[in-house]
Design an enzyme around this catalytic site. Structure first.
Site, PDB file in Angstrom:
ATOM      1  N   HIS A   1       0.845  -1.187   0.000  1.00  0.00           N
ATOM      2  CA  HIS A   1       0.000   0.000   0.000  1.00  0.00           C
ATOM      3  C   HIS A   1       0.882   1.239   0.000  1.00  0.00           C
ATOM      4  O   HIS A   1       1.799   1.369   0.781  1.00  0.00           O
ATOM      5  CB  HIS A   1      -0.894  -0.006   1.247  1.00  0.00           C
ATOM      6  CG  HIS A   1      -1.679   1.250   1.441  1.00  0.00           C
ATOM      7  ND1 HIS A   1      -1.644   1.970   2.611  1.00  0.00           N
ATOM      8  CD2 HIS A   1      -2.512   1.923   0.604  1.00  0.00           C
ATOM      9  CE1 HIS A   1      -2.433   3.022   2.512  1.00  0.00           C
ATOM     10  NE2 HIS A   1      -2.973   3.022   1.303  1.00  0.00           N
TER      11      HIS A   1
ATOM     12  N   HIS B   1       1.607  11.813  -0.679  1.00  0.00           N
ATOM     13  CA  HIS B   1       0.632  11.306   0.275  1.00  0.00           C
ATOM     14  C   HIS B   1      -0.222  12.452   0.798  1.00  0.00           C
ATOM     15  O   HIS B   1       0.265  13.304   1.547  1.00  0.00           O
ATOM     16  CB  HIS B   1       1.324  10.604   1.441  1.00  0.00           C
ATOM     17  CG  HIS B   1       0.393   9.730   2.219  1.00  0.00           C
ATOM     18  ND1 HIS B   1       0.818   8.873   3.197  1.00  0.00           N
ATOM     19  CD2 HIS B   1      -0.949   9.570   2.159  1.00  0.00           C
ATOM     20  CE1 HIS B   1      -0.210   8.227   3.704  1.00  0.00           C
ATOM     21  NE2 HIS B   1      -1.303   8.644   3.091  1.00  0.00           N
TER      22      HIS B   1
END
Length: 439
Positions: A131, A175
């Site tokens: 992930h 992110h």
């Protein structure tokens, strides 16, 4: 001679009708196989497989003295043509076993680390997914992995996923915000993947591009980032030559080829995008949710339900004919300035990435398998190299695949270097300090 014989056997068996039996016969009229202009042509009549092998062996013996017919090359590993076998007919993660009267060569070359996978469909294997694979950054609360993509692949990761943002017209892996964690251009990351693929010709990879810009518009009111924006980094990195383009954008479980077929063709990367797909313009960048459904993503519930998370509106019948992802990355929610962030729960990694017990990856796989009568195709995890023992997430995948995990894993890094151990009780000031220390 054995390698050359196997080459013809592999080509011939690719044209044999699908059947549940290992022994199959050629159909139709004569089939002509031409290797190249410098090599002779061999015509294969309608023969059963054992007779065909004998005929080919005799032909090779008669032509072994021909000049300019073959070129001998010394290699350090078996040639690709030694990946042989037939497709399994089961939809569970195990290979079929049938008897045969005709001798067949035995494959010894692993595909994605296991010989058993060579004859399984791509849609019939459980793999571990990193992930947010690119987000490797010490002292940054937003990191999701300890080790870079090359080490991830070396350790056995076979699905890569990451969140993509637009930075002045260039796609970057970031992110939530590139101010928080910018892992650099997508193209640079893909170059590392391509270098690894070139060194590992028997591996099949899956890449999911998470389009974090799916709601943003450009000056003309169109979507800022779509599949089209990925053409440049994919081509410039050299990845395009490895990408498999399916015959249709929506593939059912039985439509996918075997790993052996993908490897023999050297089209052994499957690419997906989650939002703003355009398969008319970029047919090899598939829409994820035509082909894969997911359990609830970014979970904060350590029960990890196996219910449908994405996409909305599909029924159980459609789910049963699609691959699926088990999202098993436990998060905690924190608030920093204008951000409300979900960050990895490092405290619980020994449980989350474990093989048994409440909240473990193993428990989720068993639960999902019981509900859907097949295990998840992809196990999405944070910090895959952490767990109750080294390689625990790969042990879970091996059990789902009915194979024995016997690899050595994994590269290690200290958890303390990756933002300490966040929990729901962390003060905002401590989290801000961790981010301030990021590099």
């Amino acid at each position: 001679m054995r390698s050359t014989l196997l080459f013809f056997v592999a080509l011939a068996t690719a044209q044999i009708e699908e059947s549940s039996q290992e022994v199959r016969t050629l159909t139709g009229s004569e089939r002509r196989i031409t290797t190249d202009s410098a090599r002779p042509t061999v015509t294969l009549p309608d023969l059963d497989l054992s007779t065909m092998v004998s005929e080919l062996d005799s032909w090779l013996a008669e032509n072994s003295a021909s000049t300019n017919s073959t070129t001998t090359t010394t290699v350090s590993e078996p040639p690709l043509t030694e990946i042989i076998g037939t497709k399994e007919t089961s939809t569970t993660n195990q290979t079929s076993s049938t008897t045969t009267d005709a001798p067949e060569p035995t494959n010894t070359q692993p595909c994605n680390n296991y010989v058993e996978f060579c004859t399984r469909r791509y849609s019939n294997i459980t793999e571990v997914c990193a992930h947010n694979s690119p987000f490797v950054r010490k002292n940054n609360i937003a990191a999701n992995q300890h080790l870079d993509v090359t080490q991830q692949l070396n350790d056995g990761i076979r699905m890569l996923q990451g969140q993509v943002h637009d930075v002045n017209g260039t796609l970057h892996y970031c992110h939530s915000s590139c101010d928080l964690l910018d892992a650099g251009p997508v193209e640079d990351y893909l170059r590392k993947v391509v270098a690894w693929l070139e060194d590992h010709p028997y591996e099949v990879l899956t890449i999911i591009f998470g389009n974090a810009e799916y709601e943003r518009k450009n000056a003309f009111g169109d979507a800022l980032v779509t599949s089209v924006n990925f053409i440049e980094p994919i081509q410039n990195s050299g990845l395009k030559r490895f990408i498999y383009q399916p015959p249709k954008p929506r593939m059912t479980l039985s439509d996918w080829p075997t790993l052996g077929e993908l490897i023999l063709s050297q089209k052994r990367v499957i690419t997906f995008i989650d939002y703003n797909f355009n398969t008319n313009a970029v047919p090899y960048l598939l829409w994820e949710f035509y082909n894969i459904w997911e359990t609830p993503f970014s979970p904060t519930n350590f029960e990890f339900p196996c219910t449908l998370g994405r996409p909305d509106g599909i029924g159980r019948e459609q789910q049963d004919d699609m691959m699926y992802i088990a999202n098993h990355n436990l998060n905690v929610e924190v608030a920093i300035a204008e951000w409300n962030l979900l960050v990895p729960n490092l405290v619980s990694l020994n449980t989350t990435n474990g093989i048994e017990g409440r909240g473990s990856l193993g428990e989720m796989v068993n639960t999902c398998t019981g509900i859907y009568n097949r295990p998840p195709n992809f196990l999405l995890v944070d910090f895959y190299n952490e767990g109750p023992f080294n390689g625990s997430v790969f042990e879970v995948a091996a059990q789902a695949n009915n194979v024995t995990y016997n690899r050595k894993c994994c590269g290690r890094e200290s958890r303390a270097a990756y933002g300490l151990r966040p929990s729901a009780g962390w003060p905002v000031g401590a989290i801000a300090m961790v981010i301030a220390l990021s590099w």
